[in-house]
Write a protein that holds these residues in place. Structure first.
Motif, short mmCIF file in Angstrom:
data_model
loop_
_atom_site.label_atom_id
_atom_site.label_comp_id
_atom_site.label_asym_id
_atom_site.label_seq_id
_atom_site.Cartn_x
_atom_site.Cartn_y
_atom_site.Cartn_z
N ASN A 56 -15.79 26.46 18.25
CA ASN A 56 -16.02 26.07 16.87
C ASN A 56 -16.61 27.16 15.99
O ASN A 56 -17.03 26.92 14.88
CB ASN A 56 -16.90 24.81 16.80
N SER A 57 -16.61 28.39 16.44
CA SER A 57 -17.08 29.52 15.63
C SER A 57 -16.07 29.77 14.51
O SER A 57 -14.88 29.97 14.77
CB SER A 57 -17.22 30.77 16.49
N ARG A 58 -16.55 29.76 13.27
CA ARG A 58 -15.65 29.93 12.12
C ARG A 58 -14.92 31.28 12.18
O ARG A 58 -13.73 31.36 11.90
CB ARG A 58 -16.45 29.81 10.82
N LYS A 59 -15.61 32.34 12.57
CA LYS A 59 -14.98 33.67 12.65
C LYS A 59 -13.83 33.67 13.65
O LYS A 59 -12.75 34.20 13.37
CB LYS A 59 -16.01 34.73 13.07
N ARG A 60 -14.08 33.11 14.83
CA ARG A 60 -13.03 33.11 15.85
C ARG A 60 -11.86 32.22 15.45
O ARG A 60 -10.71 32.57 15.70
CB ARG A 60 -13.60 32.66 17.19
N VAL A 61 -12.15 31.08 14.81
CA VAL A 61 -11.07 30.19 14.36
C VAL A 61 -10.21 30.89 13.31
O VAL A 61 -8.98 30.87 13.38
CB VAL A 61 -11.65 28.85 13.83
N GLU A 62 -10.86 31.54 12.34
CA GLU A 62 -10.12 32.22 11.29
C GLU A 62 -9.30 33.38 11.86
O GLU A 62 -8.17 33.62 11.44
CB GLU A 62 -11.06 32.71 10.19
N LYS A 63 -9.86 34.09 12.84
CA LYS A 63 -9.14 35.19 13.48
C LYS A 63 -7.91 34.65 14.21
O LYS A 63 -6.83 35.23 14.14
CB LYS A 63 -10.08 35.91 14.46
N ARG A 64 -8.07 33.53 14.89
CA ARG A 64 -6.96 32.91 15.62
C ARG A 64 -5.86 32.45 14.66
O ARG A 64 -4.68 32.63 14.93
CB ARG A 64 -7.51 31.74 16.43
N LEU A 65 -6.26 31.88 13.53
CA LEU A 65 -5.28 31.37 12.57
C LEU A 65 -4.58 32.50 11.81
O LEU A 65 -3.48 32.31 11.31
CB LEU A 65 -5.97 30.44 11.57
N ALA A 66 -5.19 33.67 11.76
CA ALA A 66 -4.60 34.81 11.06
C ALA A 66 -3.46 35.43 11.86
O ALA A 66 -2.66 36.17 11.31
CB ALA A 66 -5.67 35.86 10.77
N ARG A 67 -3.37 35.12 13.14
CA ARG A 67 -2.32 35.71 13.99
C ARG A 67 -0.97 35.19 13.62
O ARG A 67 -0.76 34.17 13.11
CB ARG A 67 -2.58 35.41 15.45
#
Length: 67
Positions: A56-67
């Motif tokens: 649930n880390s916002r940074k990791r979620v956003e990084k994952r969605l940017a792929r």
């Protein structure tokens, strides 16, 4: 006005708690999933899958969605 030590500590905890909460994405909260979905341009189901995959880390979620 008298300010007690415990009052100052509890106010500090409240501020730090809010900051920590903003750093997380609650996958079960529709408004948070919707916000992240709108922000990244991905679907709500993609956001939920990302939260499930990377946490649930916002940074990791956003990084994952940017792929």
């Amino acid at each position: 006005m008298v300010c007690y030590q415990s009052d100052r500590r509890s106010r500090w905890r409240q501020r730090s708690g809010r900051k920590q909460d903003r750093a997380r994405v609650a996958g079960g909260q529709n408004y948070e999933v919707g916000y992240e979905s709108k922000k990244t341009g991905r679907s709500a189901s993609a956001v939920k899958k990302a939260v499930k995959k990377v946490g649930n880390s916002r940074k990791r979620v956003e990084k994952r969605l940017a792929r």
